[in-house]
Design a protein around this motif. Structure first.
Motif, PDB file in Angstrom:
ATOM      1  N   UNK A  61      65.230  -2.802  47.013  1.00  8.56           N
ATOM      2  CA  UNK A  61      64.466  -3.176  45.822  1.00  8.56           C
ATOM      3  C   UNK A  61      64.573  -2.063  44.783  1.00  8.56           C
ATOM      4  N   UNK A  62      64.255  -2.412  43.558  1.00  7.92           N
ATOM      5  CA  UNK A  62      64.045  -1.393  42.536  1.00  7.92           C
ATOM      6  C   UNK A  62      62.607  -0.903  42.632  1.00  7.92           C
ATOM      7  N   UNK A  63      62.374   0.411  42.760  1.00  9.01           N
ATOM      8  CA  UNK A  63      61.006   0.903  42.842  1.00  9.01           C
ATOM      9  C   UNK A  63      60.270   0.848  41.513  1.00  9.01           C
ATOM     10  N   UNK A  67      62.721  -5.421  41.323  1.00  7.96           N
ATOM     11  CA  UNK A  67      63.797  -6.385  41.540  1.00  7.96           C
ATOM     12  C   UNK A  67      64.335  -6.287  42.960  1.00  7.96           C
ATOM     13  N   UNK A  68      64.568  -7.435  43.577  1.00  9.09           N
ATOM     14  CA  UNK A  68      65.134  -7.503  44.921  1.00  9.09           C
ATOM     15  C   UNK A  68      66.657  -7.542  44.825  1.00  9.09           C
ATOM     16  N   UNK A 369      58.936 -15.108  44.996  1.00  8.98           N
ATOM     17  CA  UNK A 369      58.941 -15.121  46.455  1.00  8.98           C
ATOM     18  C   UNK A 369      60.242 -15.687  47.016  1.00  8.98           C
ATOM     19  N   UNK A 370      60.947 -16.518  46.231  1.00  5.83           N
ATOM     20  CA  UNK A 370      62.194 -17.081  46.721  1.00  5.83           C
ATOM     21  C   UNK A 370      63.257 -16.007  46.943  1.00  5.83           C
ATOM     22  N   UNK A 371      63.111 -14.871  46.273  1.00  4.64           N
ATOM     23  CA  UNK A 371      64.118 -13.821  46.397  1.00  4.64           C
ATOM     24  C   UNK A 371      63.948 -12.988  47.659  1.00  4.64           C
TER      25      UNK A 371
END
Length: 387
Positions: A61-63, A67-68, A369-371
């Motif tokens: 993820x991006x902290x 972003x996943x 949540x889909x990611x």
């Protein structure tokens, strides 16, 4: 995806000492079911963070934006330790597992790029890179410390006389590339010099007896000369590893932290956090319901554990397993990375993001949540027990 937003505000305690209660920005449900978040580690430049899960996968993820990026899959057993490579290989992530392997992943392609196996009968609990060229790889196994040359993947040494039980931690000392510290369920911390042909007889420099099973340790101090050590029975001790000298021992650390925190009883410790500014050390304690407190540790002049200077609550519903702080000075709440205090992950499968200021975007959702969820068809059925 559920999200909870709370403001950051100073809260009074019965002792008249104020602490900062950090706001929950948002949380990400990493999977369906009861899968754990084990560990959260940052890339050197903080452009991504890796999260190990009890599904035997690592997600990225991006902290800052949340972003996943995707996941790295390949381990067949529990992932015990993850770490990004150094500046020379910034896009490489390493992981070790109870399947007896240490794997390297290219985080741009999410593909495995290298593998070292200690054998199917081994479990690898920890690893560290060091040595004069930073290519010496050490690994803590059942009762052994194994060494490889990462460049050619050849095993160069095996230490099997220093510990008699699982080696839970191996760390090359920062700024001391040839010094290796190991820790074990047998209660011993061993310090080795890894110059030359490594063996138990000639390279074991000193031994520290903590007298109980060791879960985690870390270095701190201006020249990283000090060690903090957390045990599986929730005791905390401070050592100078250079001369194996004890500086403080908190056998009743949970009681001391609980007595200085009127909100909850501290059930366990997650980690320690050190700030070079003012040479301050905190122990991070949590409750079974998911609340966290940062407790200052006074390891000088008689020692003590003070009142919580940061409280994180409302983000988890179970035991927290990992904390990634993104600020240097907790007490001041220094702004960094758009006001983000840090991330936490736990046995409820959540990744929670915490704010250290009144950011204007607290009501904005970050991640769909889909990611981040996995297919229900592949859901892990059995809950993994802690080590």
């Amino acid at each position: 995806m559920d999200a909870t937003d709370m403001d950051v505000e100073d809260q009074p305690q019965s002792s008249s000492i104020s602490f900062k209660r950090f706001g929950l920005k948002n949380y990400v449900q990493t999977n369906f079911g009861d899968d754990y978040v084990f560990q959260i580690v940052p890339k050197n430049d903080w452009t991504s963070m890796a999260v190990s899960l009890s599904t035997n996968a690592v997600k990225l993820y991006s902290p800052v934006t949340g972003q996943y990026y995707g996941e790295c899959k390949g381990h067949s057993e529990t992932i015990n330790h993850i770490a990004f490579s150094g500046p020379s290989n910034p896009n490489v992530l390493h992981s070790c597992s109870s399947d007896g392997t240490i794997r390297a992943w290219d985080t741009r392609t999410l593909q495995q790029v290298s593998l070292i196996s200690a054998g199917s009968s081994q479990e690898i609990f920890s690893f560290s890179f060091g040595g004069s060229t930073d290519n010496l790889l050490s690994a803590g196994c059942k009762s052994q410390i194994l060494f490889w040359d990462w460049r050619n993947k050849k095993q160069v040494a095996c230490l099997e006389e220093s510990h008699v039980d699982d080696v839970t931690q191996v760390h090359f000392v920062p700024n001391h590339k040839n010094k290796l510290v190991s820790a074990s369920v047998d209660g011993l911390i061993c310090i080795f010099d890894t110059d030359g042909d490594i063996n138990d007889d000639d390279h074991l420099e000193s031994v520290i007896n903590v007298e109980t099973s060791i879960g985690k340790l870390g270095f701190f101090g201006e020249s990283y000369q000090k060690l903090w050590c957390l045990t599986h029975i929730e005791t905390l001790s401070i050592w100078d590893w250079r001369d194996a000298r004890s500086e403080a021992n908190f056998s009743d650390a949970r009681l001391l932290a609980s007595n200085s925190w009127s909100q909850d009883h501290v059930d366990y410790f997650v980690d320690c956090h050190y700030s070079g500014e003012g040479e301050r050390l905190w122990v991070v304690g949590g409750t079974n319901e998911g609340s966290l407190g940062y407790f200052p540790v006074n390891y000088k002049e008689g020692g003590g554990i003070g009142s919580a200077e940061a409280v994180l609550e409302g983000g988890h519903t179970g035991v927290v397993r990992s904390v990634l702080a993104m600020i240097e000075d907790i007490k001041s709440g220094a702004e960094q990375s758009q006001g983000i205090f840090g991330w936490t992950g736990g046995e409820d499968g959540r990744l929670s993001c915490w704010l250290s200021d009144h950011s204007s975007d607290t009501n904005r959702s970050w991640i769909s949540s889909e990611l981040v969820v996995k297919s229900p068809k592949t859901r892990k059925k059995n809950r993994l027990q802690p080590y």
